[in-house]
Design a protein around this motif. Structure first.
Motif, short mmCIF file in Angstrom:
data_model
loop_
_atom_site.label_atom_id
_atom_site.label_comp_id
_atom_site.label_asym_id
_atom_site.label_seq_id
_atom_site.Cartn_x
_atom_site.Cartn_y
_atom_site.Cartn_z
N VAL A 1 0.92 -1.07 -0.08
CA VAL A 1 -0.05 0.16 -0.05
C VAL A 1 0.80 1.13 0.12
O VAL A 1 0.51 2.31 -0.68
N HIS A 2 1.92 1.15 0.74
CA HIS A 2 2.92 2.51 0.76
C HIS A 2 3.95 2.38 -0.23
O HIS A 2 5.01 3.15 -0.27
N GLY A 3 3.86 1.39 -1.21
CA GLY A 3 4.92 1.36 -2.24
C GLY A 3 6.31 0.76 -1.86
O GLY A 3 7.04 1.13 -2.58
N VAL A 4 6.48 0.31 -0.71
CA VAL A 4 7.76 -0.15 -0.23
C VAL A 4 7.91 -1.69 -0.31
O VAL A 4 9.04 -2.16 0.48
N ALA A 5 7.11 -2.54 -0.57
CA ALA A 5 7.23 -4.14 -0.57
C ALA A 5 8.08 -4.32 -1.60
O ALA A 5 9.03 -5.39 -1.32
N SER A 6 8.24 -3.52 -2.59
CA SER A 6 9.26 -4.08 -3.57
C SER A 6 9.70 -2.50 -4.39
O SER A 6 8.82 -1.68 -4.76
N ARG A 7 10.88 -2.28 -4.76
CA ARG A 7 11.28 -1.16 -5.24
C ARG A 7 10.77 -1.16 -6.78
O ARG A 7 10.39 -0.09 -7.50
N ASN A 8 10.51 -2.34 -7.58
CA ASN A 8 9.76 -2.48 -8.59
C ASN A 8 8.31 -2.22 -8.53
O ASN A 8 7.63 -3.07 -7.60
N ARG A 9 7.86 -1.20 -9.19
CA ARG A 9 6.33 -0.90 -8.81
C ARG A 9 5.23 -1.90 -9.22
O ARG A 9 4.37 -2.29 -8.66
N ARG A 10 5.77 -2.70 -10.44
CA ARG A 10 4.60 -3.75 -10.90
C ARG A 10 4.82 -4.89 -9.79
O ARG A 10 3.80 -5.58 -9.65
N TRP A 11 5.94 -5.31 -9.38
CA TRP A 11 6.22 -6.45 -8.43
C TRP A 11 5.51 -5.94 -7.20
O TRP A 11 4.82 -6.89 -6.56
N ASN A 12 5.68 -4.61 -6.52
CA ASN A 12 4.99 -4.00 -5.52
C ASN A 12 3.36 -4.45 -5.60
O ASN A 12 2.76 -4.93 -4.56
N GLU A 13 2.71 -4.10 -6.81
CA GLU A 13 1.35 -4.18 -6.93
C GLU A 13 0.98 -5.89 -6.81
O GLU A 13 -0.23 -6.20 -6.40
N LEU A 14 1.79 -6.39 -7.58
CA LEU A 14 1.62 -7.91 -7.50
C LEU A 14 1.45 -8.70 -6.06
O LEU A 14 0.67 -9.31 -5.63
N LEU A 15 2.65 -8.09 -5.44
CA LEU A 15 2.71 -8.45 -3.82
C LEU A 15 1.37 -8.16 -3.07
O LEU A 15 0.81 -8.95 -2.51
N GLY A 16 1.11 -6.82 -3.41
CA GLY A 16 -0.13 -6.48 -2.76
C GLY A 16 -1.61 -7.18 -3.26
O GLY A 16 -2.21 -7.41 -2.33
N LEU A 17 -1.38 -7.53 -4.33
CA LEU A 17 -2.65 -8.24 -4.67
C LEU A 17 -2.72 -9.53 -4.40
O LEU A 17 -3.95 -9.93 -3.71
N VAL A 18 -1.76 -10.35 -4.22
CA VAL A 18 -1.64 -11.88 -3.89
C VAL A 18 -1.82 -11.72 -2.25
O VAL A 18 -2.59 -12.54 -1.78
N ALA A 19 -1.15 -11.04 -1.65
CA ALA A 19 -1.29 -10.87 -0.10
C ALA A 19 -2.57 -10.51 0.28
O ALA A 19 -3.22 -11.18 1.40
N GLY A 20 -3.63 -9.85 -0.65
CA GLY A 20 -4.82 -9.47 -0.33
C GLY A 20 -5.67 -10.53 -0.49
O GLY A 20 -6.76 -10.80 0.34
N TRP A 21 -5.32 -11.76 -1.06
CA TRP A 21 -6.17 -13.01 -1.29
C TRP A 21 -6.33 -13.55 0.06
O TRP A 21 -7.24 -14.15 0.22
N ALA A 22 -5.13 -13.49 0.87
CA ALA A 22 -5.26 -14.24 2.04
C ALA A 22 -6.15 -13.74 3.12
O ALA A 22 -6.55 -14.19 4.05
N PHE A 23 -6.78 -12.60 2.97
CA PHE A 23 -7.45 -11.71 3.95
C PHE A 23 -8.70 -12.39 4.08
O PHE A 23 -9.13 -12.38 5.22
N PRO A 24 -9.72 -12.43 2.91
CA PRO A 24 -9.52 -11.79 1.56
C PRO A 24 -10.04 -10.48 1.44
O PRO A 24 -11.24 -10.23 1.82
N THR A 25 -9.42 -9.74 0.59
CA THR A 25 -9.66 -8.45 0.30
C THR A 25 -9.19 -7.89 -1.22
O THR A 25 -8.25 -8.53 -1.77
N SER A 26 -9.76 -6.89 -1.86
CA SER A 26 -9.26 -6.10 -2.84
C SER A 26 -7.96 -5.27 -2.40
O SER A 26 -8.28 -4.47 -1.73
#
Length: 314
Positions: free
Chosen positions: A54-79
């Motif tokens: 969410v804060h853009g610091v999961a990865s320096r690569n923007r697309r990978w950061n988005e992917l990590l956020g997306l997949v991590a949201g599955w475990a909640f589950p949420t968007s």
């Protein structure tokens, strides 16, 4: 480094959650209860990874950061998109009248505010309301974005400004993210042949933990957007599992800092109340709200005979 580390942590935590779900469904009662407890802790790890994204610091690569956020949201589950907008709103509204659950404002019913506090934060319905909101969006996206939902129902439940922000998101993207999250959950249930009672037990245990933590790290703190949070004292393993989420004041002061850098922003000489002290204090119910800018309510947290320096750990 951050991207690789967080990817590995996310993969391990998701595998651990699958193992916990399987154990809760297929092992004897004692092991099943242990699995439910471990699940309630480990489920905070993918949420913390999503929080980093969410804060853009999961990865320096923007697309990978988005992917990590997306997949991590599955475990909640949420968007992930909904979580990002809601959390950004939280940072903007922290400890204001629109993001205040430990106090009641003039003209508000103390009884109703206590109902929100007990049911939402202490009995776990905060997590369930997020999942239910996602389900509503999945099944009836137009209803979620309707005037009734955004202007009448959500304000009555205390989520007015947040739902208004969420309703502005691109509906197709949000719908796809929610659909993927529920498909992930359905796939896990099918592949592991899970019992629904065990699935509900795991997620209710997580809901109790997660819903409480979302406000324990803010309750009775200063009414200040940037400083209105606590660096909670917990045993290191619990803090590590949550990726230093308990260092919440440091996070609000430095939202651009990744989780592994937060400890250096925590003053060891400053007050760090224990998780349990604040959690138990919430059971006393809401209090009249002090004005914006008021300092932390230390007199309520620490009676005169109790010295903050002696406050125990989680």
């Amino acid at each position: 480094m951050a991207g690789l580390l967080n990817t590995a942590i996310l993969a391990l935590s998701l595998a651990a959650l699958w193992l916990c779900q399987w154990a809760a469904s297929h092992l004897s009662v004692g092991y099943a209860l242990l699995a439910v407890w471990v699940f309630s802790l480990v489920a905070n790890t993918p949420f913390a990874i999503m929080h980093e994204a969410v804060h853009g610091v999961a990865s320096r690569n923007r697309r990978w950061n988005e992917l990590l956020g997306l997949v991590a949201g599955w475990a909640f589950p949420t968007s992930f998109s909904m979580q990002r907008v809601a959390h950004e709103g939280h940072h903007c509204r922290n400890r204001t009248d629109f993001d205040l659950y430990d106090y009641y404002l003039p003209g508000q019913s103390k009884r109703v505010r206590n109902l929100w506090l007990y049911l939402g934060n202490l009995f776990g319905l905060y997590w369930w309301s997020v999942v239910f909101g996602n389900l509503v969006y999945l099944l009836a996206p137009s209803l979620y974005r309707s005037r009734f939902f955004t202007e009448r129902l959500s304000p009555a439940l205390g989520f007015g400004p947040y739902v208004a922000d969420l309703a502005k998101l691109p509906p197709l993207r949000v719908w796809v993210e929610i659909a993927l999250a529920f498909m992930y959950q359905a796939g896990m249930i099918y592949c592991l042949d899970l019992k629904m009672a065990s699935v509900i037990a795991c997620y209710w245990a997580f809901a109790l933990h997660w819903s409480a933590l979302q406000y324990v790290d803010h309750a009775w703190s200063a009414r200040d957007i940037r400083n209105g949070a606590w660096n909670l004292k917990v045993l290191p393993p619990f803090r590590w599992i949550a990726l230093n989420y308990h260092y919440h004041q440091a996070h609000h002061q430095h939202p651009e800092a990744p989780w592994f850098d937060l400890p250096k922003f925590v003053d060891p000489a400053a007050l760090q109340p224990s998780f349990w002290r604040i959690y138990l204090s919430l059971w006393k119910g809401v209090r009249p709200a002090p004005p914006m800018g008021a300092p932390a309510d230390l007199d309520f947290l620490f009676p005169a005979a109790d010295q903050p320096a002696n406050d125990g750990a989680h």
